[in-house]
Design a protein around this motif. Structure first.
Motif, PDB file in Angstrom:
ATOM      1  N   LEU A 191      37.374  26.003  33.578  1.00 31.20           N
ATOM      2  CA  LEU A 191      37.461  26.682  34.871  1.00 31.20           C
ATOM      3  C   LEU A 191      38.365  27.905  34.799  1.00 31.20           C
ATOM      4  O   LEU A 191      38.127  28.912  35.482  1.00 31.20           O
ATOM      5  N   VAL A 192      39.391  27.832  33.954  1.00 39.11           N
ATOM      6  CA  VAL A 192      40.232  29.018  33.733  1.00 39.11           C
ATOM      7  C   VAL A 192      39.386  30.150  33.163  1.00 39.11           C
ATOM      8  O   VAL A 192      39.520  31.313  33.567  1.00 39.11           O
ATOM      9  N   VAL A 199      36.165  30.590  33.643  1.00 35.13           N
ATOM     10  CA  VAL A 199      35.318  31.096  34.729  1.00 35.13           C
ATOM     11  C   VAL A 199      36.089  32.082  35.603  1.00 35.13           C
ATOM     12  O   VAL A 199      35.598  33.169  35.943  1.00 35.13           O
ATOM     13  N   ILE A 200      37.330  31.720  35.937  1.00 35.14           N
ATOM     14  CA  ILE A 200      38.153  32.595  36.782  1.00 35.14           C
ATOM     15  C   ILE A 200      38.437  33.915  36.072  1.00 35.14           C
ATOM     16  O   ILE A 200      38.347  34.998  36.672  1.00 35.14           O
ATOM     17  N   LEU A 201      38.757  33.849  34.800  1.00 34.31           N
ATOM     18  CA  LEU A 201      39.064  35.073  34.062  1.00 34.31           C
ATOM     19  C   LEU A 201      37.832  35.975  33.939  1.00 34.31           C
ATOM     20  O   LEU A 201      37.955  37.203  33.978  1.00 34.31           O
ATOM     21  N   GLY A 208      35.306  36.234  36.122  1.00 33.19           N
ATOM     22  CA  GLY A 208      35.129  36.913  37.398  1.00 33.19           C
ATOM     23  C   GLY A 208      36.197  37.961  37.629  1.00 33.19           C
ATOM     24  O   GLY A 208      35.916  39.058  38.146  1.00 33.19           O
ATOM     25  N   ALA A 209      37.431  37.655  37.233  1.00 33.68           N
ATOM     26  CA  ALA A 209      38.526  38.610  37.421  1.00 33.68           C
ATOM     27  C   ALA A 209      38.319  39.871  36.601  1.00 33.68           C
ATOM     28  O   ALA A 209      38.669  40.980  37.042  1.00 33.68           O
ATOM     29  N   THR A 210      37.738  39.741  35.420  1.00 36.96           N
ATOM     30  CA  THR A 210      37.493  40.914  34.580  1.00 36.96           C
ATOM     31  C   THR A 210      36.524  41.878  35.254  1.00 36.96           C
ATOM     32  O   THR A 210      36.697  43.103  35.187  1.00 36.96           O
ATOM     33  N   PHE A 270      34.034  31.835  30.723  1.00 35.83           N
ATOM     34  CA  PHE A 270      34.321  33.258  30.953  1.00 35.83           C
ATOM     35  C   PHE A 270      33.020  34.038  31.158  1.00 35.83           C
ATOM     36  O   PHE A 270      32.905  34.847  32.089  1.00 35.83           O
ATOM     37  N   GLY A 288      31.433  33.115  34.517  1.00 26.43           N
ATOM     38  CA  GLY A 288      32.124  33.769  35.613  1.00 26.43           C
ATOM     39  C   GLY A 288      31.794  35.243  35.707  1.00 26.43           C
ATOM     40  O   GLY A 288      31.619  35.791  36.811  1.00 26.43           O
ATOM     41  N   THR A 321      29.815  36.672  39.010  1.00 28.10           N
ATOM     42  CA  THR A 321      30.526  37.685  39.791  1.00 28.10           C
ATOM     43  C   THR A 321      29.890  39.052  39.621  1.00 28.10           C
ATOM     44  O   THR A 321      29.803  39.837  40.571  1.00 28.10           O
TER      45      THR A 321
END
Length: 769
Positions: free
Chosen positions: A541-542, A544-546, A548-550, A633, A636, A640
């Motif tokens: 999940l980390v 996935v978050i990274l 989307g954040a990228t 990653f 995500g 996104t």
């Protein structure tokens, strides 16, 4: 390794010949475009300035990008593979990058010659149909070049490397995607900085028309249309074509052996044939809308493409999966007729293109409810225009993403639950969508050519009211076609990224299999958990978050870069109006070259940051967290990315056409408060739809391809219990430092730009300037 039979090699050779024929047809179309009249001396002079600026920018850009290409060429030799594969992959990278650059340059070089010819056509009887024909065939040249070079590169690699071609083609796709991303970002910053600066000072502050020759940013604005929309979009669609081929060949080989390797090439070769049909059948009849003619050409090409693809599939494939030579054990007992299943997947991709075409046209077209709604909100000011455009973009993103998701689900259902076949069918759906790529590229190039033609006509003053209306109508059509092609490009990017996601899984499985065969002890504990694909795992999940954040960070950097460059343009254009009062009376010629130089300098200066972020982020996540989090990653970034890209593209398209509606007389027309409000909305939308949004397409593919390339190395450095994990962590920290350093450098440039602006304001207030 799969050995291709003589029959397959013959088919691939024929496909190579089709690629050459497509390039020859592009040459014929180019001659037809250049044979038309160039217009008046004033038109030629303005067009010459645009040509000079565009060529100078791309030449400087390519010199900068050559440094990146050489560095990546060397780094590719560090990745684990057989020596001949390493060399082939690195050489294929250079060809992919070179083809992408060549497509971009071709798109620009012909567009800057066709724009004046479209302007000249508007001065003659039948100017609507003649201007549309020239603009569309200009795009047809680029479209046929995309098909020709893409097929030629893929077919050439298959003929040389045969069963090992997918591994080598990873380099080809990576080169195409990396160059396209750089060209998209650089060209997008250039064009939107000039466009925003020209609109804010010219339209809002000085109250003069968009392409008024008194505005010092007009030449730069028209140059930007070519280096951003023509060169950037052409390179973007070429890399989509190349990357889709790469993914489909990797997955086809894994699922269906020899025939799975050749089948995607057959389907895309059919696209070359239907592209010719689509270009030739797109003609404006009398006073009909140019958009209607373009839609007709697209749908004719799409229907014929479906029929020919189905025919080729039934001829090439057997009636059962068990009879496919070299098919994987998992698929040998798969029920159903592979010919029907493959044909349905191709149909799925083409239907997806048609639905996206309609949906994007609905949300951005000048006659549709969403755009009319945005135009109506101009009566209450710029804030409501911005808010309504954001709402339209957000809503359209949900529906577009849902349709793409439905297509992927459709491929999964066709596969009957087989994951390897489902991924291959997603790739084939993408190949089906790209059978219309020749027409799609033509649709996109139509927009900037028509926009430039209108600018040349207005600046020269040699077009009467009737001709000006013709060009205004063509420009409005071009706005819609650009929005449509952005939507289709986004759908293509998602299908390609999904297929590459499957290629990543295949690369990880192969590397894990090699470790298992060697009897290597697998690490346990935290390190062992890093190779798991469990979505409920916190570390996944980390990832996935990274991912989307990228996408968010990349978009923010691109928009911020336009903001800084546009600010510099605003100050320069204001300075010229202030210090050269003869500009407004027509006695003094603005210093166009200074604005072009500012756009060139700022766009090239901002070029490195997004590229370094895209290449470094997956390396940091992969080596730092493992192949499982890296899969998260990518997921995500894809999820996104599709939402963000559609939101940015359709918001910008709605704002642009809402401005056109008001300029045509709605809600007070030009010079009204409503007009000023829509200009503000359009300037907000410019970096949305032409810089950040389109650049997300190559971004997610670059990150997927980097992940595919590094996956074996990540497994080798993560899984064995005796691995030196310090080295793995060190690589992750270096990659993270590169990405963060690039972002920090961008922030420092922003601080310096703000200090320069404050100093200029102080000097202006003191009467120094």
């Amino acid at each position: 390794m799969i050995e291709l039979g003589q029959g397959s090699l013959t088919i691939v050779a024929v496909i190579g010949a089709i690629a050459v024929a497509a390039l020859a047809f592009a040459v014929v179309l180019r001659r037809q475009v250049l044979a038309t009249d160039e217009g008046t001396p004033a038109m030629k002079e303005i067009a010459g300035a645009i040509q000079e600026g565009a060529k100078a920018y791309l030449t400087r850009q390519f010199r900068t990008l050559a440094i990146f290409a050489v560095i990546v060429f060397g780094l590719l030799f560090l990745l684990p593979a057989e020596p001949e594969i390493k060399l082939g992959r690195a050489i294929a990278f250079l060809f992919g990058a070179g083809f992408s650059a060549a497509i971009g340059y071709l798109g620009m070089s012909l567009a800057v010659k066709a724009n004046v010819r479209v302007a000249a056509a508007a001065t003659r009887p039948g100017g609507r149909s003649e201007g549309a024909r020239i603009a569309f065939r200009t795009g047809g040249v680029v479209g046929m070049a995309v098909v020709g070079l893409g097929l030629l590169g893929a077919a050439g690699v298959v003929l040389v490397y045969r069963g090992e071609a997918p591994a080598v083609l990873e380099g080809f796709g990576f080169g195409a995607a990396l160059l396209a991303m750089f060209m998209r970002v650089g060209g997008g910053i250039f064009t939107k900085a000039a466009d925003v600066g020209a609109d804010l000072v010219g339209k809002v502050e000085q109250g003069i028309p968009e392409d008024d020759p008194r505005n010092a940013a007009t030449i730069a604005d028209n140059v930007g249309d070519n280096v951003g929309d023509c060169a950037g979009m052409a390179a973007d669609l070429f890399e989509s074509y190349a990357v889709m081929l790469v993914a489909s060949l990797i997955l086809g080989k894994a699922a269906m052996g020899e025939q799975g390797l050749v089948l995607p090439l057959i389907i895309t070769a059919i696209g070359a044939l239907v592209a010719v049909l689509g270009v030739l059948t797109t003609r404006v009849r009398g006073e009909e809308s140019g958009l209607r003619a373009i839609y007709r050409g697209f749908y004719v090409a799409a229907v014929v493409g479906v029929l020919l693809a189905a025919l080729a599939t039934f001829v090439y494939l057997p009636g059962t999966f068990a009879d496919v030579p070299g098919i994987s054990e998992a698929l040998a007992g798969q029920p159903g007729d592979p010919r029907l299943i493959v044909s349905a997947a191709v149909l799925l991709g083409i239907v997806l293109a048609g639905v996206i075409l309609w949906l994007t046209g609905y949300y951005t077209g000048t006659t549709s409810r969403p755009t009319l709604h945005v135009a109506r909100t101009s009566r209450t000011g710029a804030a409501t225009v911005v808010l309504s455009g954001i709402g339209v973009g957000l809503e359209s993103a949900v529906f577009t993403a849902g349709i793409i998701a439905a297509a992927i689900c459709g491929a999964f259902l066709l596969a009957g639950g087989s994951l390897s076949l489902a991924l291959f069918l997603v790739a084939l759906a993408g190949c089906g969508l790209l059978t219309t790529v020749g027409v799609i590229v033509a649709m996109d190039t139509f927009g900037p050519v028509s926009d430039n033609a209108q600018g040349i006509a207005e600046m020269s003053g040699d077009v009467d009211a009737a001709g000006a209306q013709v060009l205004t109508d063509l420009d409005a059509v071009g706005n819609t076609t650009k929005a449509i092609t952005k939507g289709i490009a986004i759908a293509t990017a998602v299908l390609a990224a999904t297929a590459l996601f499957g290629s990543y899984r295949e690369a990880v499985d192969v590397a894990m299999g090699e470790i298992a065969e060697a009897g290597t002890q697998v690490a346990g504990g935290i390190v062992g958990a890093m190779v798991a694909y469990d979505i409920t795992s916190p570390i996944t999940l980390v990832g996935v978050i990274l991912g989307g954040a990228t996408v968010f960070l990349f978009s923010g950097l691109a928009i911020d870069a336009v903001t800084r460059a546009a600010g510099a343009i605003v100050f320069e254009v204001r300075r010229q109006f202030r210090e050269m009062p003869g500009i407004m009376t027509g006695e003094t010629r603005p210093e166009y070259g200074k604005v072009v130089d500012i756009c060139t300098r700022d766009s090239l200066r901002e070029l490195a940051t997004p590229g370094l972020l895209a290449a470094s982020a997956p390396i940091a996540v992969g080596f730092g967290l493992g192949v499982g989090p890296l899969a998260g990653f990518l997921a995500g970034a894809i999820g996104t990315g599709v939402l963000m890209a559609v939101f940015l593209a359709n918001s910008g398209g709605a704002w642009d056409n809402a401005k056109k509606l008001v300029e045509d007389g709605l809600h007070g027309g030009k010079g009204s408060e409503a007009h000023a409000a829509t200009v503000i909305g359009d300037t907000v939308g410019d970096p949305f739809k032409d810089t950040a949004g389109p650049a997300i397409n190559p971004l997610i593919k670059v990150m997927n391809l980097v992940s595919v390339l590094i996956a074996p190395a990540v497994v080798q450095m993560s899984v064995p219990a005796d691995t030196n994990h310090a080295l793995r962590i060190g690589l992750a920290l270096v990659a993270a430092a590169v990405a963060l350093g690039a972002v920090l450098a961008s922030r420092l440039r922003a601080v310096r730009a703000e200090r320069d602006d404050e100093r200029d304001d102080s000097r202006t207030a003191a009467g120094v300037l």
